[in-house]
Design a protein around this motif. Structure first.
Motif, PDB file in Angstrom:
ATOM      1  N   LEU A 173      67.281 -53.196 -26.307  1.00 25.31           N
ATOM      2  CA  LEU A 173      68.219 -54.130 -25.668  1.00 25.31           C
ATOM      3  C   LEU A 173      69.664 -53.946 -26.095  1.00 25.31           C
ATOM      4  O   LEU A 173      70.574 -54.315 -25.345  1.00 25.31           O
ATOM      5  N   PHE A 174      69.891 -53.387 -27.280  1.00 17.79           N
ATOM      6  CA  PHE A 174      71.287 -53.212 -27.711  1.00 17.79           C
ATOM      7  C   PHE A 174      71.835 -51.899 -27.130  1.00 17.79           C
ATOM      8  O   PHE A 174      72.225 -50.978 -27.837  1.00 17.79           O
ATOM      9  N   ALA A 218      74.123 -54.717 -18.534  1.00 16.61           N
ATOM     10  CA  ALA A 218      75.331 -54.486 -17.731  1.00 16.61           C
ATOM     11  C   ALA A 218      75.855 -53.083 -17.998  1.00 16.61           C
ATOM     12  O   ALA A 218      75.571 -52.503 -19.051  1.00 16.61           O
ATOM     13  N   PRO A 255      81.449 -50.824 -18.995  1.00 12.49           N
ATOM     14  CA  PRO A 255      82.744 -51.515 -18.913  1.00 12.49           C
ATOM     15  C   PRO A 255      82.649 -53.036 -19.002  1.00 12.49           C
ATOM     16  O   PRO A 255      83.617 -53.698 -19.374  1.00 12.49           O
ATOM     17  N   LEU A 256      81.486 -53.601 -18.674  1.00  9.46           N
ATOM     18  CA  LEU A 256      81.350 -55.055 -18.675  1.00  9.46           C
ATOM     19  C   LEU A 256      80.883 -55.607 -20.020  1.00  9.46           C
ATOM     20  O   LEU A 256      80.857 -56.822 -20.218  1.00  9.46           O
ATOM     21  N   LEU A 257      80.505 -54.713 -20.955  1.00  4.81           N
ATOM     22  CA  LEU A 257      80.005 -55.182 -22.242  1.00  4.81           C
ATOM     23  C   LEU A 257      81.150 -55.666 -23.122  1.00  4.81           C
ATOM     24  O   LEU A 257      82.299 -55.231 -22.969  1.00  4.81           O
ATOM     25  N   THR A 258      80.819 -56.552 -24.064  1.00  4.18           N
ATOM     26  CA  THR A 258      81.810 -56.930 -25.075  1.00  4.18           C
ATOM     27  C   THR A 258      82.054 -55.713 -25.976  1.00  4.18           C
ATOM     28  O   THR A 258      81.253 -54.780 -26.024  1.00  4.18           O
ATOM     29  N   TRP A 265      81.906 -55.206 -29.196  1.00  5.36           N
ATOM     30  CA  TRP A 265      80.943 -54.837 -30.246  1.00  5.36           C
ATOM     31  C   TRP A 265      79.692 -54.210 -29.641  1.00  5.36           C
ATOM     32  O   TRP A 265      79.154 -53.230 -30.186  1.00  5.36           O
ATOM     33  N   LEU A 266      79.239 -54.745 -28.501  1.00  8.43           N
ATOM     34  CA  LEU A 266      78.017 -54.195 -27.898  1.00  8.43           C
ATOM     35  C   LEU A 266      78.292 -52.818 -27.295  1.00  8.43           C
ATOM     36  O   LEU A 266      77.422 -51.936 -27.309  1.00  8.43           O
ATOM     37  N   ARG A 267      79.506 -52.621 -26.817  1.00 10.03           N
ATOM     38  CA  ARG A 267      79.863 -51.306 -26.296  1.00 10.03           C
ATOM     39  C   ARG A 267      79.800 -50.271 -27.412  1.00 10.03           C
ATOM     40  O   ARG A 267      79.273 -49.179 -27.246  1.00 10.03           O
TER      41      ARG A 267
END
Lengths: 261, 253, 322
Positions: B182-183, B188, B191-194, B196-198
């Protein structure tokens, strides 16, 4: 022996035992908060831009919106954990020892439910702290926090009663564990994770009648908006409904088990 | 070599037997990814309105479900091994003349095959509710990547099982597979990730595997998505397999 | 008033199988009653009905003067139970479990700690009381189980196969405890598959097989019903067997061709006291005894006489008694 003071003493002794057992088995406690925390992180990390969708309520951040969902999910997993603990007790024979003791039969259920209430308070505290650390805020202030605890603890006890009822009927821990996917299904079919207006059909219809929607909305509104009487009443009423229904089923399951033994 | 293959086949058969003989244990693992897929798409379906998804949210999330099935299967392999250790059956296995790498291969290979069960179930449900059927090439690539990820996750959970020797390590195995899948760009596009998640998805090799599977459903098979997926998978299996083999060598020493 | 009184007690399961098929028994206060039978005979089912864990499907049973079906709570106040599997919480320490048990049995809060310490010391677990039960050996768990059953000084104590799986030392310790309880006046209902245990501890024994009681009485009376002690003799060289028979006839009934390796057998009412005189008499008659064995009837002989098969707890099937 006998009478309300004896009952209270026994219930508290059994509750203390359950709490102690949970603390001594942190590997059982961890999934209650770790799994929903991971989910919370991914939901917020992946879908934070959805707050700009038309129809999404005004929030300071997606995290503020998601906190109540994480709490609800954690409390549901806590209910499964209560069921597993009960089933293990039955499988291990300690339940028989309790049944053979001269304690009121309801104490067999109440003791563990009080422990579940205490654990629920702990779970709620964890998520509120996590939320505050990562930038969320509770618009309703102290009153809002109190509402979150009130609805959350009542709901947590209700979920614990469901877990106990299943354990008393199934008698095996692996059966109780197997209901976990069902728990997720019920949670997805609610407005816990996303506003009801933005859910896809037919989930939006199911969510309208799902008590989890009102429970999570009841905990969410004090965080994103402030304490409003309607959502508080609906949240408390839904949580009490779950407790009443689940508690009744648990007592019936206990009677059935004692009768069929 | 031939003897090793016989042993591997026997271990795989035993693992597959468990599915039919203890269906109650297998069913949650088979159902869970589909439940996730249906649940997430029902709840967050409107997110694709943000743009950049390339398809509706449900199609976007199907590959996540496939990899979740792989992850859960890999975790279950470790849990089963921990149970075998607790019940003493694993010691009996170690007394066999087969080399330990053969035993490990058998256990891990079974995960790859078992991962096809939740995947197949999920695809049947997905196609029946309107998700487009991929090309044969895309489907084959997806299948290999799913099986490969299951093997990689199995190596990881086997390492934990050999280290802790108890089923109580199960949550650790399950959470690792959950985080791994999931990480990523699971919910998404990047480009839509925050932020830190990117960053995490850039580092997480499973992101490439996910994009390798996703290309079968969105955008079509392209070399630029295929080679990183297989390279990442090969890397994960090599590293995690090494740890598992090391754990097995040290077991009982 | 009997401590335990059972009349036509029955437990039938939904499948139609009768685990207990109409048993009658009576245990007087202060008695140790041994309930003996092989695995699957119905011992545990009987115990579970008497301790109110299982509802009888037929018949009646009273324990400490209260009906198990209609007054279960009153029964529970007066009984102590140590089941076949030591039912303990492995996450709790020995002391915590004892104090919990004391609370559940209504011992006043101010007395709980002292009472728990008393019993812990009595079963020799003082040093281990603050360790989690999960770290205890099998013998320690059994002792703790027994202590928990005694915390409230019950009138009637139920022990369901208390020494199964224990080493000889732990078994002996438990036997001593049962003897002490008897001396204190506690009624003990003890189920066991070990003949020696029933023989050593029980005032009276009931033998159950396939859900029915097939024999009941004191151990000695039951054994007397199936035979008397006898000496199995094997002589050296070409012994004069007719002469030996003559000599032995003076001590009791003589049998030939009993079991392999035995030349003659003679019944001896005096038991072991007869060995020396018999050997001396044979020696004076010029007959050299190579081997002599005193064989006494066992409860297994009793069981075999009633059912045609042997109890699983018997070491070896006994030679047929005279």
């Amino acid at each position: 022996m006998g009478g309300p003071s004896f009952t209270a003493r026994v219930v508290w002794a059994l509750a203390r035992r359950s709490i102690r057992g949970s603390l001594r088995r942190p590997q059982f406690l961890a999934p209650l908060v770790i799994f929903p925390s991971m989910f919370l992180a991914v939901n917020v990390g992946g879908l934070t831009r959805t707050t700009s969708l038309p129809g999404f309520p005004a929030v300071d951040g997606f995290l503020d919106f998601q906190l109540a969902a994480a709490i609800t999910q954690s409390l549901l997993i806590g209910g499964v954990a209560t069921g597993i603990a009960t089933a293990l007790e039955i499988e291990g024979g300690f339940f028989d020892r309790l049944v053979a003791s001269p304690i009121p039969r309801t104490a067999l259920v109440l003791g563990r439910l009080i422990a579940t209430a205490v654990t629920s308070a702990g779970q709620i505290t964890y998520f509120l702290i996590i939320g505050l650390i990562f930038g969320a805020s509770v618009k309703g202030g102290i009153a809002g926090v109190a509402v979150v605890y009130l609805i959350g603890i009542i709901a947590g006890v209700g979920f614990g009663a469901i877990g106990q009822a299943i354990a008393l009927r199934a008698k095996s821990a692996s059966t109780v564990q197997g209901i976990f996917p069902l728990v997720l299904v019920v949670l997805f079919a609610s407005s816990a994770f996303f506003p009801r207006e933005l859910l896809s059909s037919p989930v939006d219809v199911v969510a309208k009648y799902n008590p989890l929607s009102y429970i999570s909305d009841g905990m969410r509104n004090p965080i994103i908006d402030g304490v409003g009487s309607t959502s508080v009443l609906e949240g408390v009423a839904s949580a009490l409904l779950v407790v009443a229904a689940a508690g009744g089923v648990a007592v019936l399951a206990l009677r059935g088990r004692l009768r069929d033994a | 070599m031939r003897q090793s293959l016989i042993v591997v086949r026997a271990l795989v058969r035993r693992a597959l037997n468990e599915i039919s003989r203890v269906p109650g244990a297998a069913i949650p693992g088979v159902l869970a990814p589909t439940i996730f897929m249906l649940g997430l798409s029902s709840v967050f379906g409107k997110a694709s309105g943000l743009g950049g998804y390339g398809a509706d949210f449900r199609t976007f999330i199907v590959p996540v479900g496939l990899l979740q099935g792989a992850g859960f299967t890999g975790a279950a392999t470790g849990v089963n091994l921990a149970r075998d250790i607790e019940q003493g059956w694993f010691d009996r296995l170690l007394l066999c003349p087969a080399p330990r790498t053969t035993l490990l291969t058998g256990v891990v290979a079974s995960a790859g095959l078992r991962a096809l069960l939740p995947s197949t179930f999920l695809l049947i449900v997905a196609f029946s509710i309107g998700v487009d059927v991929p090309t044969i090439t895309g489907l084959l690539i997806a299948a290999v990547l799913v099986m490969g990820l299951a093997c990689a996750m199995a190596c990881f959970s086997v390492t934990l099982a050999l280290r802790f020797r108890t089923q109580q390590a199960a949550p650790l195995m399950q959470i690792a597979s959950f985080v791994g899948v999931l990480f990523t760009t699971s919910y998404a596009p990047k480009p839509l990730l925050t932020d830190w998640l990117r960053t995490v998805s850039d580092i997480n090799p499973v992101t490439h595997v996910l994009e390798g599977v996703r290309q079968a459903f969105i955008g079509g098979v392209a070399w630029e998505h295929t080679w990183p997926a297989f390279l990442s998978l090969a890397g994960m299996i090599t590293v995690l397999g090494w740890f598992a083999a090391r754990g097995l060598r040290r077991y009982g020493v | 008033m009997a401590a335990i009184e059972v009349s036509a007690l029955e437990r039938e399961y939904r499948s139609g199988f009768k685990a207990v098929d109409g048993i009658d028994l009576r245990v007087e206060p202060g008695e140790v009653y041994g309930f003996l039978g092989p695995n699957g005979a119905g011992k545990t089912t009987t115990v579970r009905m008497l301790v109110t864990l299982l509802r009888p499907t037929g018949g009646r049973a009273t324990v400490a003067g209260h009906d198990v079906a209609t007054e279960p709570q009153k029964v529970r106040r007066k009984i102590g139970v140590a089941l076949q599997e030591a039912a303990l919480d492995h996450l709790m320490t020995g002391r915590e479990l004892m104090e919990l048990q004391a609370t559940l049995h209504g011992i006043p809060a101010r007395s709980v700690a002292d009472r728990a310490q008393d019993l812990i010391g009595r079963v020799g677990l003082s040093d281990a009381q603050d360790r989690r039960v999960g770290t205890y050996s099998g013998g320690m768990r059994r002792r703790l189980d027994l202590a928990m059953a005694l915390i409230h000084a019950p009138e009637v104590l139920f022990l369901d196969e208390p020494t199964t799986g224990l080493d000889p030392t732990s078994r002996a310790t438990l036997w001593d405890e049962v003897r002490r309880l008897k001396a204190d006046g506690t009624t003990v209902f003890l189920t066991t598959q070990y003949l020696e245990e029933a023989d050593q501890l029980a005032d009276r024994v009931g033998i159950i097989s396939a859900g029915k009681i097939v024999a009941e009485g004191t151990p000695q009376a039951l054994k007397d019903e199936v035979g008397r002690p006898h000496l199995d003799l094997c002589f050296v060289g070409d012994a004069d067997l007719p002469r030996a028979r003559e000599v032995l006839a003076g001590f009791g009934e003589v049998r030939v061709d009993t079991v392999d390796g035995v030349d003659l057998s003679v019944g001896v009412l005096e038991g072991s006291r007869a060995i020396a005189p018999v050997i001396r008499a044979l020696d004076e008659a010029g007959i050299v005894v190579g081997r002599v064995e005193l064989v006494e009837p066992t409860l297994d002989d009793v069981f075999a006489a009633q059912t045609g098969s042997h109890l699983e707890g018997a070491a070896t099937p006994a030679p047929t008694a005279i």
